[in-house]
Each structure stands twice: as structure tokens, then as C-alpha cells.
Scaffold this active site. Structure first.
Site, short mmCIF file in Angstrom:
data_model
loop_
_atom_site.label_atom_id
_atom_site.label_comp_id
_atom_site.label_asym_id
_atom_site.label_seq_id
_atom_site.Cartn_x
_atom_site.Cartn_y
_atom_site.Cartn_z
N LYS A 170 0.85 -1.18 0.00
CA LYS A 170 0.00 0.00 0.00
C LYS A 170 0.89 1.24 0.00
O LYS A 170 1.71 1.43 0.90
CB LYS A 170 -0.92 0.03 1.21
CG LYS A 170 -1.85 1.24 1.18
CD LYS A 170 -2.50 1.51 2.51
CE LYS A 170 -3.12 2.90 2.47
NZ LYS A 170 -3.57 3.35 3.80
N GLY A 231 -8.41 9.14 9.93
CA GLY A 231 -8.69 9.19 11.36
C GLY A 231 -9.78 10.14 11.78
O GLY A 231 -10.04 10.31 12.98
N ALA A 257 -9.80 5.55 4.45
CA ALA A 257 -9.75 6.72 5.35
C ALA A 257 -11.10 7.41 5.47
O ALA A 257 -11.80 7.60 4.48
CB ALA A 257 -8.70 7.73 4.92
N GLY A 258 -11.42 7.76 6.70
CA GLY A 258 -12.60 8.56 6.98
C GLY A 258 -13.79 7.79 7.51
O GLY A 258 -14.75 8.39 8.01
N ASN A 279 -8.97 1.63 10.07
CA ASN A 279 -8.18 1.33 11.26
C ASN A 279 -8.81 1.99 12.48
O ASN A 279 -9.34 1.33 13.37
CB ASN A 279 -6.75 1.78 11.07
CG ASN A 279 -5.82 1.36 12.21
OD1 ASN A 279 -4.61 1.54 12.14
ND2 ASN A 279 -6.33 0.79 13.28
N THR A 280 -8.81 3.33 12.50
CA THR A 280 -9.26 4.07 13.68
C THR A 280 -10.69 3.75 14.07
O THR A 280 -11.02 3.66 15.26
CB THR A 280 -9.11 5.58 13.43
OG1 THR A 280 -7.78 5.86 13.01
CG2 THR A 280 -9.41 6.37 14.70
#
Length: 327
Positions: A170, A231, A257-258, A279-280
Site C-alpha cells: 500500500k 482518522g 480513510a474517513g 483502522n481508527t
């Protein structure tokens, strides 16, 4: 001039160039190591697929394992590698490696992103991620998180390949620390170099259909537009551009993301994306394991909704019960 053969593959007539059975399997975007082949009624050992030449009129059956019951075989493929789970999860921000491993299991993910960092040589007995998440069972996707130049990203992934032999990676090259938005000029530069060195880069990018096509031309095997800043948990901010990227892409598209909660993941899948990376949203949930399960279900539900085809939107109400025959 290469000869063209007439074959019957899984009950259907097919024309193919002369070559081995392994060549045929690869031309169907399948991995010879993950299928079984019968040729003219005789099973061909997997170890010999590359040695057995196809003949005109051959009848072949190509099979693999699928889940039992009525579960649909809805897989996706990136760079010739096929996966069932459309959810990719990260390995940062968890309380510890044990919690991370439990979340991966609950999510059903088959790919995890991993950062490349220096070994802690002052404490060589410290636990390592590989002690908890087995890279032989879960595909590791080395990433370039924290890189702000093409040079740093390329160097990081060269080290990752040396450490684990990984070529599916990635790529992200960030523009600045406040927004963590990608620097597309540096990203494109790094993508071209890495692809030229045999890497298979899945690339984090802005939600711009033009930039996505440029990355394809530069050698990206998947494009990963952001839904919102890394995040942030804001969810997909521009559904229109994500859908345009999906419609124009000839490689897999994954929102990266997001994502903040399960409904965000479902939206990404309803737009036709091949998958979602997060992830977050899992790691910072009050109950990461439960959120991981929720994300798995959301991705599966969103995919089913996309395949089903949503109803048309209307400007005015349309009663679901007929008005004729009212009392």
C-alpha cells in the site's frame, strides 16, 4: 504464429492460445496454486500444471473450495490474488497486539496493513505483531504511513520487500501533517518507480477520478480514494466522485480513510467499491471487537444492496398499497 485451440472449460466452449494448463488457469485470472484441474477425465496434479500442454479438443474442469450452504461465491481479485473478505483493517492504535488480533478475527479480514518501523534493539524480547497475527494465514500489506516524499516511500517498501518478500503493497505519500491528504505528484512519481521494480502498489489517493486514472496508467493495481481525512471518522464526504472513480476504473477501488461507523462502510459498498480499508474506526471504538463484527456485517450488507440494485428515487410519494378499492 501461435496456434489457437478449441477447448471445453467447465462445460463451456472456449478458444485459447497453445500453452500449458497453468497458462490457461492464469488467463482466467485464477491462481494455479488454489485450484484443482481435471483434463479429459483425469486429475492433473497441481505440481505439474505448468508442464502439461493443452491439446485441441481438451475437456477441462477447474474447481476450487467455496463455502457450504447457499452462501454466494462473491470474491474480489487484486493483482491476480483473490479474497473473500472485502474489509481490510489496520494494525495501529490498539491497546495491544492481542486486542488487534481479536479484532482482525472478528472482522473476518484477510488482509491487514502493517507499518514498517525500526526494530527495538534495546528490547529484543518485546512482542511482535507476527506473534499474534500469522502472515501465513493473513496477508500483510506493508504501507508507507508517515512518508511525505516519494523517495521515503520507495525506500520504505524496498525494505519491506527485503524483510518479508512482499510485492503487494500500500502506497501513500502525504502532503502535510495537518490534513494527511495525499501529495498526488509525489504519489504518482513513487507509483511509477515501484511498478517498474515489480511492486504491486495499491495506492491511497484523493477522491478525484482523473487522478485515479493517472494512477492506473502509472501501474497501480488498486486505487484507494479517501472518504474523508485519515482518522477523522467523518464518513464519505463526496459520494459523487467516489462513484465516478468506480465507474471509470479498470482496477479495484477501495475507500481508504474517513470511515467512522458501520453505516459509512455500507455506503462505500453501496457505491460499488470493491472494498473498504479502516483502522481508527475499529481501534478507537469503545468495544473494538464488537465494532469489528459490525464493520464486517456492514461491508457484507452494503455489497448485497449494491448487487441487488436499489430502487429509483422519486420526487413525490408513491403508495406501497393500491388506492383502488378503498372502503
Amino acid at each position: 504464429m501461435t496456434a489457437t485451440l478449441n477447448l471445453t472449460v467447465n462445460g463451456e466452449p472456449r478458444r485459447a492460445e497453445a500453452g500449458s494448463i497453468a497458462d490457461l488457469v492464469r488467463s482466467l485470472d485464477l491462481d494455479p496454486a488454489k485450484v484443482a484441474v481435471e483434463c479429459n477425465g483425469a486429475i492433473v496434479p497441481r505440481s505439474t500444471l505448468a508442464d502439461v500442454a493443452l491439446g485441441d479438443g481438451d475437456v477441462l474442469e477447474i474447481v476450487h473450495f467455496v463455502g457450504g450452504g447457499d452462501h454466494q461465491d462473491d470474491t474480489w481479485t487484486v493483482a491476480g490474488r483473490t479474497f473473500r473478505s472485502r474489509l481490510i483493517v489496520g494494525t495501529g492504535k490498539y491497546k495491544d497486539f492481542a486486542q488487534n488480533a481479536a479484532a482482525v478475527e472478528a472482522s473476518g479480514a484477510e488482509i491487514v496493513t502493517v507499518a514498517v518501523r525500526r526494530v527495538n534493539i534495546s528490547d529484543r524480547g518485546a512482542p511482535m505483531l507476527t506473534d499474534f497475527i500469522d502472515p501465513k494465514k493473513i496477508t500483510y500489506l506493508p504501507n508507507t504511513a508517515g512518508c511525505f516524499t516519494a523517495e521515503d516511500a520507495i525506500r520504505t517498501l524496498r525494505l519491506a520487500r527485503e524483510a518479508g518478500g512482499w510485492d503487494l503493497v500500500k502506497l501513500e505519500v502525504l502532503g502535510e501533517a495537518r490534513t494527511l491528504y495525499p501529495d498526488m505528484r509525489e504519489t504518482l512519481k513513487a507509483c511509477e518507480v515501484l511498478a517498474g521494480e515489480g511492486f504491486l502498489p495499491m495506492v491511497y489517493c484523493v477522491d478525484d477520478p482523473i487522478a485515479a486514472k493517472q494512477l492506473e496508467s502509472a501501474g497501480a493495481v488498486a486505487v484507494m480514494p479517501l472518504g474523508a481525512p485519515i482518522g477523522s471518522g467523518l464518513g464519505i464526504q463526496n459520494r459523487v466522485t467516489i462513484r465516478l472513480i468506480v465507474e471509470g476504473a479498470s482496477v479495484p477501488v477501495l475507500v481508504d480513510a474517513g470511515v467512522g461507523t458501520a453505516s459509512d462502510a455500507a455506503v462505500a459498498m453501496e457505491l460499488g467499491c470493491d472494498g473498504v480499508l479502516m483502522n481508527t474506526a475499529i481501534a478507537e471504538a469503545k468495544d473494538p471487537i464488537r465494532m469489528a463484527r459490525a464493520m464486517r456485517l456492514a461491508v457484507e450488507g452494503g455489497r448485497e444492496a449494491y448487487l441487488a440494485g436499489r430502487m429509483a428515487t422519486r420526487k413525490y410519494a408513491d403508495p406501497s398499497s393500491p388506492l383502488a378499492g378503498l372502503i
